[in-house]
Design a protein around this motif. Structure first.
Motif, PDB file in Angstrom:
ATOM      1  N   SER A  68     -53.054 -47.056 -55.853  1.00  0.00           N
ATOM      2  CA  SER A  68     -53.703 -45.760 -56.062  1.00  0.00           C
ATOM      3  C   SER A  68     -52.674 -44.628 -56.092  1.00  0.00           C
ATOM      4  CB  SER A  68     -54.743 -45.490 -54.973  1.00  0.00           C
ATOM      5  OG  SER A  68     -54.144 -45.490 -53.696  1.00  0.00           O
ATOM      6  N   THR A  69     -51.697 -44.682 -55.224  1.00  0.00           N
ATOM      7  CA  THR A  69     -50.648 -43.658 -55.192  1.00  0.00           C
ATOM      8  C   THR A  69     -49.828 -43.699 -56.465  1.00  0.00           C
ATOM      9  OG1 THR A  69     -50.576 -43.901 -52.792  1.00  0.00           O
ATOM     10  CG2 THR A  69     -48.731 -42.767 -53.823  1.00  0.00           C
ATOM     11  N   TRP A  70     -49.505 -44.890 -56.942  1.00  0.00           N
ATOM     12  CA  TRP A  70     -48.758 -45.057 -58.195  1.00  0.00           C
ATOM     13  C   TRP A  70     -49.546 -44.473 -59.368  1.00  0.00           C
ATOM     14  CZ3 TRP A  70     -49.629 -48.849 -62.261  1.00  0.00           C
ATOM     15  CH2 TRP A  70     -48.560 -48.965 -63.163  1.00  0.00           C
ATOM     16  N   ILE A  71     -50.852 -44.720 -59.385  1.00  0.00           N
ATOM     17  CA  ILE A  71     -51.694 -44.202 -60.468  1.00  0.00           C
ATOM     18  C   ILE A  71     -51.802 -42.680 -60.373  1.00  0.00           C
ATOM     19  CG2 ILE A  71     -54.051 -44.182 -61.404  1.00  0.00           C
ATOM     20  CD1 ILE A  71     -54.173 -47.203 -60.761  1.00  0.00           C
ATOM     21  N   TYR A  72     -51.926 -42.131 -59.155  1.00  0.00           N
ATOM     22  CA  TYR A  72     -51.923 -40.670 -58.997  1.00  0.00           C
ATOM     23  C   TYR A  72     -50.629 -40.074 -59.536  1.00  0.00           C
ATOM     24  CZ  TYR A  72     -56.109 -39.894 -56.102  1.00  0.00           C
ATOM     25  OH  TYR A  72     -57.394 -39.763 -55.635  1.00  0.00           O
ATOM     26  N   ARG A  73     -49.517 -40.731 -59.271  1.00  0.00           N
ATOM     27  CA  ARG A  73     -48.221 -40.227 -59.741  1.00  0.00           C
ATOM     28  C   ARG A  73     -48.203 -40.160 -61.265  1.00  0.00           C
ATOM     29  NH1 ARG A  73     -42.451 -42.324 -57.516  1.00  0.00           N
ATOM     30  NH2 ARG A  73     -41.307 -40.467 -58.108  1.00  0.00           N
ATOM     31  N   ILE A  74     -48.695 -41.193 -61.902  1.00  0.00           N
ATOM     32  CA  ILE A  74     -48.777 -41.195 -63.370  1.00  0.00           C
ATOM     33  C   ILE A  74     -49.694 -40.071 -63.836  1.00  0.00           C
ATOM     34  CG2 ILE A  74     -49.582 -42.508 -65.386  1.00  0.00           C
ATOM     35  CD1 ILE A  74     -48.714 -45.069 -63.847  1.00  0.00           C
TER      36      ILE A  74
END
Length: 193
Positions: A68-74
């Protein structure tokens, strides 16, 4: 399946896993994009861009952060890219698009901003708040939205924005101070941001 397993399967070309991941995160990604872009059409396009990037980059995902954090970063990066692109377009065509060339009168009215999480009676205040948020420097804007709108931890925000937690704390303090200056008449010192 857990998000990490879904990403692993997507990296191997599994489109069913991609659909599952999309269903799991589409609302959060869209709301993040809408909070940043304040335009439904732009938020929809940015959401698509995010999931195209997720699909393309799934095989390279490093599990040093939550999916989820990786997707938020994107999502944040796609929104910043879109804001920069839109600002370049606006600067280029500002004078011709805002005034009627014959009468010199203002032709442009900003579109109404509707965020799904805002009650009808608070829409005017929310519109002012989001307008003020858009006037913050990019990094303050992103940190504030991720913390106050999305409810992420400072640790998650630090990863998303590639900063230290202390740096995020400082950004949030500056963002809040700037918003208090701009919104002093509607800022409730008891509730805060």
């Amino acid at each position: 399946m857990q998000p990490e397993e879904l990403l692993f399967q997507i990296g191997k070309g599994d489109n069913t896993a991609f659909k599952q991941l999309y269903e799991l995160f589409k609302v959060r990604v869209y709301n993040t994009c809408l909070s940043h872009l304040q335009n439904e059409s732009d938020a929809e396009e940015a959401t698509q861009d995010v999931f195209v990037e997720v699909h393309r980059s799934a095989a390279g995902f490093k599990s040093n952060a939550a999916v989820s954090t990786w997707i938020y970063r994107i999502a944040v990066n796609k929104c910043i890219d879109r804001i920069r692109h839109n600002n370049r377009q606006k600067r280029f065509a500002f004078v011709t698009s805002i005034f009627n060339k014959d009468s010199g009168e203002l032709m442009h009215n900003p579109p109404e901003f509707n965020h799904p999480g805002i009650l009808a009676e608070n829409k005017e205040k929310a519109a002012r708040l989001f307008k003020s948020i858009r006037e913050l420097p990019e990094n303050q804007q992103s940190a504030f939205i991720l913390k106050q709108v999305e409810g992420l931890s400072q640790k998650e925000i630090a990863y998303i924005l590639d900063m230290t937690e202390k740096g995020i704390e400082s950004l949030l303090q500056r963002a809040k101070a700037n918003l208090r200056k701009k919104l002093g008449d509607i800022y409730d010192k008891n509730e805060g941001f």
